[in-house]
Design an enzyme around this catalytic site. Structure first.
Site, short mmCIF file in Angstrom:
data_model
loop_
_atom_site.label_atom_id
_atom_site.label_comp_id
_atom_site.label_asym_id
_atom_site.label_seq_id
_atom_site.Cartn_x
_atom_site.Cartn_y
_atom_site.Cartn_z
N ARG A 1 44.09 33.19 37.88
CA ARG A 1 43.34 32.26 37.04
C ARG A 1 44.27 31.25 36.38
O ARG A 1 43.95 30.06 36.32
CB ARG A 1 42.51 33.03 36.02
CG ARG A 1 41.27 33.64 36.65
CD ARG A 1 40.49 34.54 35.74
NE ARG A 1 39.26 34.96 36.42
CZ ARG A 1 38.42 35.87 35.97
NH1 ARG A 1 38.67 36.50 34.82
NH2 ARG A 1 37.33 36.17 36.65
N TYR B 1 36.29 28.87 42.36
CA TYR B 1 36.86 30.17 42.73
C TYR B 1 37.69 30.79 41.60
O TYR B 1 37.98 30.15 40.61
CB TYR B 1 37.61 30.12 44.05
CG TYR B 1 38.82 29.24 44.25
CD1 TYR B 1 39.62 28.80 43.22
CD2 TYR B 1 39.16 28.86 45.55
CE1 TYR B 1 40.73 28.03 43.45
CE2 TYR B 1 40.28 28.08 45.81
CZ TYR B 1 41.07 27.67 44.75
OH TYR B 1 42.18 26.91 45.00
N GLU B 2 37.99 32.07 41.76
CA GLU B 2 38.63 32.91 40.73
C GLU B 2 37.79 32.96 39.46
O GLU B 2 38.31 33.04 38.35
CB GLU B 2 40.04 32.41 40.41
CG GLU B 2 40.98 32.37 41.59
CD GLU B 2 41.05 33.69 42.34
OE1 GLU B 2 40.81 34.75 41.73
OE2 GLU B 2 41.34 33.66 43.55
N GLY B 3 36.48 32.96 39.63
CA GLY B 3 35.56 32.97 38.49
C GLY B 3 35.20 31.55 38.12
O GLY B 3 36.07 30.77 37.71
N GLN C 1 34.26 31.66 33.04
CA GLN C 1 35.41 31.63 32.13
C GLN C 1 34.94 31.39 30.70
O GLN C 1 35.43 32.02 29.75
CB GLN C 1 36.39 30.52 32.55
CG GLN C 1 36.91 30.61 33.96
CD GLN C 1 37.62 31.91 34.26
OE1 GLN C 1 38.39 32.40 33.45
NE2 GLN C 1 37.35 32.47 35.42
#
Length: 572
Positions: free
Chosen positions: A294, A429-431, A436
């Site tokens: 992240r 992506y990656e949340g 977040q």
């Protein structure tokens, strides 16, 4: 595309804004002297300028493709990756015990950002490996560490993370991949994973996949998930390559951008894997990799923004169109007020996002060095902000870069649109950035705002220090910090999480706006209130910081009005 690595800017931020000297004063990172850091940044910058930047367009025009079950990468990518691996840029922060440099994450963050600016598609490969190295270092058995880490650290092998399935995106707990014990300490992994960045390549000896799957009779949801290391080729005990594993690439996604980065659908058919961490402790182990990623993805957004900014500035300096009333101007569109507004906005937000990401990295380094536990809370608080604001800045700056080019920005040959197409996925992506923001207002506020208030105390201290010399800049920053404090107090008082979630995204953006004001003010103080950073700070604090007022008003509105329109009314 030409690219100039902003090495001096990183050094200024390290020394005067984000506090890297605190890190290098610790025993853990004492060897990361300013001279060493400068040499590393200079060498990495040269590699990005000379080797990676020329590959930017090649990856877009000649995408990775699947040929008879084998992934063929874009022209020049093998040579580019070799330069990354042989330079040690995969493993800047990895432990020297396994061949890494053991340097601060702050330095890694800067180098990763430079690589992202030069060629985002290729940089995504070592970023995934870096996350896997950290996950295995924290959760892998001694045998796994001894066998895999030296190869990953050297770049001979690459790493991936496998979470998503067709029916299980952000809801990871819905995954169906399963793991059956083989009776010899290994497991048979079966299932399909999608959206696997760099799921395969043709330039590393092996590709090692971290795969989430369920053991028999495991608990439902995320609590029952375990993590497994599943290599493309099963290594022998001495590290040499053995038998081909029972996994393959089904297909590659046809994407909006990042064409040089193969995003794979992976199929596992009883593939041999080994447990990483505790049974049903997969999410804990995977989050080690995800949190690393992240911050890295935030840096990707900032890097893409830097590339887009440099590309737009170069065009503005040469394009002649119309006349401007500015005396002694350049004679190009750089003289036009609106073009200036866009370029200054781009530059000011890049500085703010970069400072936030590097401050997050400093907090991680202080935690790693065993300093005050409050640094861990600081790192946790800043991670979602660094990821979301960094990538949102990348998207916004790349979009403005197209606008600076005017009609030529819509023409692919100029390359301006590629920055936008490539960076757009980083906000997903990656949340997703919405996730977040929800993490920030929920999990990261479980301390009742303590970490946020500690950071706000530092902002107040900086504003007071600047009060006499830079009154016109210090007062707005202090006022914005006061509004942020009141908004945090409102958030933690809400028992209904949906009221927090409804304004989470504007809250995160507002928080980032205030942090940006703080870091711009810190930079202005550092150069004595007279210089380029002070001029940029004045632009940011005067024109951009006021956005926090509307953002925090939105954040404190609650959720009720979001549900007043029925599904039918939304469809009318």
């Amino acid at each position: 595309m030409p690219y100039r690595a902003p090495v001096e800017e990183y050094q200024f931020l390290f020394e005067h804004v984000v506090g890297l000297p605190k890190v290098t004063e610790t025993d853990r990172f004492a060897e990361a002297t300013p001279d060493m850091t400068a040499a590393i940044l200079t060498e990495a910058g040269r590699m990005c300028e000379d080797v990676l930047a020329p590959l930017q367009r090649a990856g877009d025009l000649h995408p990775a493709h699947l040929e008879n079950g084998v992934v063929r990468t874009s022209p020049g990518y093998a040579e580019g990756y070799k330069a990354i691996a042989e330079g040690g840029w995969v493993s800047i922060s990895a432990s020297p015990e396994h061949g890494g440099m053991g340097l601060p994450m702050t330095v890694t963050t800067a180098v990763n950002e430079m690589m992202s600016a030069a060629c985002l598609s290729l940089q995504l490969n070592p970023l995934m490996t870096q996350g896997q190295i950290e996950a295995l270092d924290h959760h892998g058995s001694d045998a796994i560490k001894a066998l895999y880490l030296p190869k990953l650290v050297s770049g001979e092998w690459a790493g991936t993370m496998n979470l998503t399935e067709p029916q299980a995106g952000s809801d990871v707990g819905a995954l169906r991949s399963r793991a059956e014990p083989n009776g010899d300490g290994s497991y048979a992994i079966t299932g399909q994973k999608i959206y696997i960045s760099w799921g395969d390549n043709d330039f590393t000896e092996n590709v090692c996949h971290l795969v989430l799957a369920r053991l028999p009779d495991s608990a439902p949801g995320t609590k029952g998930i375990s993590l497994f290391l599943v290599p493309k080729i099963i290594p022998n005990a001495d590290g040499t390559l053995g038998a081909r594993n029972s996994l393959h690439v089904v297909s590659l996604e046809h994407k909006m951008g990042l064409h040089g980065s193969p995003t794979a659908v992976m199929q596992y058919d009883g593939a041999t894997g080994w447990l990483v961490g505790e049974p049903q402790g997969g999410m804990r182990a995977m989050f080690t990799m995800m949190n690393n990623a992240r911050l890295g993805v935030g840096g990707q957004g900032i890097g893409a923004a830097e590339g887009a900014y440099q590309h737009a500035l170069a065009y503005a300096l040469e394009r002649k169109q119309g006349r401007s009333p500015v005396a002694d101007g350049t004679g190009t569109i750089l003289d036009h007020a609106d073009v200036r507004r866009m370029l200054l906005t781009m530059k000011a937000d890049i500085f703010a996002a970069r400072a936030i990401a590097l401050s997050c990295a400093v907090a991680i380094d202080m935690q790693t060095a065993g300093q005050d536990p409050a640094w861990g809370a600081r790192a946790a608080l800043l991670t979602p902000i660094a990821k979301a604001f960094g990538t949102a800045t990348g998207v916004a700056v790349a979009e403005m870069g197209v606008q600076v080019h005017g009609g030529m920005g819509f023409i692919e040959e100029t390359g301006a649109a590629q920055y936008y197409r490539d960076v757009r996925v980083t906000a997903i992506y990656e949340g997703t950035n919405g996730i977040q923001a929800m993490d920030l207002v929920a999990r990261k506020m479980m301390d009742r705002g303590a970490a946020a208030f500690a950071l706000l105390d530092e902002i107040d201290t900086t504003a007071k220090a600047a009060q006499s010399a830079l009154t016109d800049l210090a007062a707005p920053v202090a006022d914005a910090a006061r509004t942020l404090r009141e908004t945090v107090q409102w958030l933690v008082a809400q028992d209904d999480l949906n009221d927090r979630f409804a304004g989470a995204e504007p809250f995160l953006r507002g928080f980032a706006r205030v942090l940006g004001g703080h870091f711009h003010l810190t930079a202005a103080l550092a150069e004595g209130g007279n210089g380029a950073h002070t001029k940029l700070a004045r632009f940011y604090i005067t024109r951009m910081l006021p956005e926090h007022i509307g953002l925090f008003a939105h954040a404190r509105t609650g959720a009720a009005d979001l549900y007043t329109l029925s599904a039918d009314e939304l469809s009318q």
